[in-house]
Design a protein around this motif. Structure first.
Motif, short mmCIF file in Angstrom:
data_model
loop_
_atom_site.label_atom_id
_atom_site.label_comp_id
_atom_site.label_asym_id
_atom_site.label_seq_id
_atom_site.Cartn_x
_atom_site.Cartn_y
_atom_site.Cartn_z
N MET A 36 -26.36 46.60 -43.61
CA MET A 36 -25.21 45.74 -43.36
C MET A 36 -25.61 44.50 -42.57
O MET A 36 -25.13 43.39 -42.83
CB MET A 36 -24.12 46.53 -42.63
CG MET A 36 -23.52 47.63 -43.49
SD MET A 36 -22.54 48.82 -42.60
CE MET A 36 -21.27 47.83 -41.90
N LEU A 37 -26.52 44.66 -41.62
CA LEU A 37 -27.02 43.53 -40.85
C LEU A 37 -27.79 42.56 -41.74
O LEU A 37 -27.65 41.34 -41.61
CB LEU A 37 -27.91 44.03 -39.71
CG LEU A 37 -28.46 43.01 -38.75
CD1 LEU A 37 -27.33 42.38 -37.95
CD2 LEU A 37 -29.46 43.65 -37.81
N ASN A 38 -28.58 43.09 -42.66
CA ASN A 38 -29.33 42.23 -43.58
C ASN A 38 -28.41 41.51 -44.56
O ASN A 38 -28.72 40.40 -45.00
CB ASN A 38 -30.38 43.03 -44.32
CG ASN A 38 -31.56 43.35 -43.44
OD1 ASN A 38 -31.89 42.58 -42.54
ND2 ASN A 38 -32.19 44.47 -43.68
N ASN A 43 -26.14 36.08 -45.99
CA ASN A 43 -25.04 35.10 -45.94
C ASN A 43 -25.40 33.92 -45.05
O ASN A 43 -25.11 32.76 -45.39
CB ASN A 43 -23.76 35.75 -45.44
CG ASN A 43 -23.04 36.51 -46.52
OD1 ASN A 43 -23.21 36.23 -47.70
ND2 ASN A 43 -22.24 37.48 -46.12
N LEU A 44 -25.98 34.17 -43.89
CA LEU A 44 -26.35 33.09 -42.98
C LEU A 44 -27.34 32.12 -43.64
O LEU A 44 -27.16 30.90 -43.57
CB LEU A 44 -26.97 33.66 -41.70
CG LEU A 44 -26.02 34.29 -40.70
CD1 LEU A 44 -26.82 35.00 -39.61
CD2 LEU A 44 -25.11 33.26 -40.10
N MET A 60 -32.40 30.17 -38.30
CA MET A 60 -32.68 30.55 -36.91
C MET A 60 -31.78 31.69 -36.46
O MET A 60 -32.23 32.62 -35.77
CB MET A 60 -32.52 29.33 -35.99
CG MET A 60 -33.49 28.21 -36.30
SD MET A 60 -35.20 28.72 -36.28
CE MET A 60 -35.43 29.03 -34.57
N PHE A 61 -30.51 31.64 -36.81
CA PHE A 61 -29.60 32.74 -36.47
C PHE A 61 -30.03 34.03 -37.15
O PHE A 61 -29.94 35.12 -36.57
CB PHE A 61 -28.16 32.40 -36.87
CG PHE A 61 -27.44 31.56 -35.87
CD1 PHE A 61 -27.26 31.98 -34.57
CD2 PHE A 61 -26.93 30.32 -36.24
CE1 PHE A 61 -26.59 31.20 -33.65
CE2 PHE A 61 -26.27 29.52 -35.33
CZ PHE A 61 -26.10 29.97 -34.03
N ALA A 62 -30.51 33.93 -38.38
CA ALA A 62 -30.99 35.12 -39.11
C ALA A 62 -32.22 35.71 -38.42
O ALA A 62 -32.33 36.94 -38.30
CB ALA A 62 -31.29 34.78 -40.56
N LEU A 63 -33.14 34.88 -37.98
CA LEU A 63 -34.31 35.38 -37.26
C LEU A 63 -33.92 36.05 -35.95
O LEU A 63 -34.46 37.10 -35.59
CB LEU A 63 -35.30 34.24 -37.00
CG LEU A 63 -36.14 33.80 -38.19
CD1 LEU A 63 -36.97 32.59 -37.83
CD2 LEU A 63 -37.02 34.93 -38.65
#
Length: 100
Positions: A36-38, A43-44, A60-63
């Motif tokens: 679910m986090l991935n 989406n980000l 950057m938010f995904a990292l």
């Protein structure tokens, strides 16, 4: 092209949600939360790439989210190992009280 990324993220999120709600094994529940986090990370990145002004902020938010997810998984596995040593099972239904 954005729709295909959003469809992939929705499928990933639904598979993760099914794993959290239907499975009783704690390891499977932790893996489903990571799915679910991935999905949120997909989406980000997709909205960052196909936005009005393309930028690297979504990447950057995904990292950052991946780093937080790794820490969450490490803490979750550590708690799971301690619960397995104490109770001898990884079934979610058997963890109804968390007293020492």
């Amino acid at each position: 092209m954005l729709a295909s990324y959003l469809t992939l993220a929705a499928i990933l999120f639904c598979v993760g949600l099914y794993g959290v709600l239907a499975k009783r094994n704690t390891v499977v529940v932790l893996l489903s939360i990571e799915l679910m986090l991935n999905a949120a990370n997909v989406n980000l990145v997709a909205f960052s790439k196909y936005g009005v002004v393309p930028s690297l902020s979504g990447h950057m938010f995904a990292l950052f989210s991946i780093a937080v997810g790794a820490a969450e998984a490490a803490v979750g596995i550590a708690i799971l190992i301690m619960l397995y040593r104490a109770r001898g099972t990884v079934n979610v239904d058997d963890y109804d009280e968390l007293r020492g």
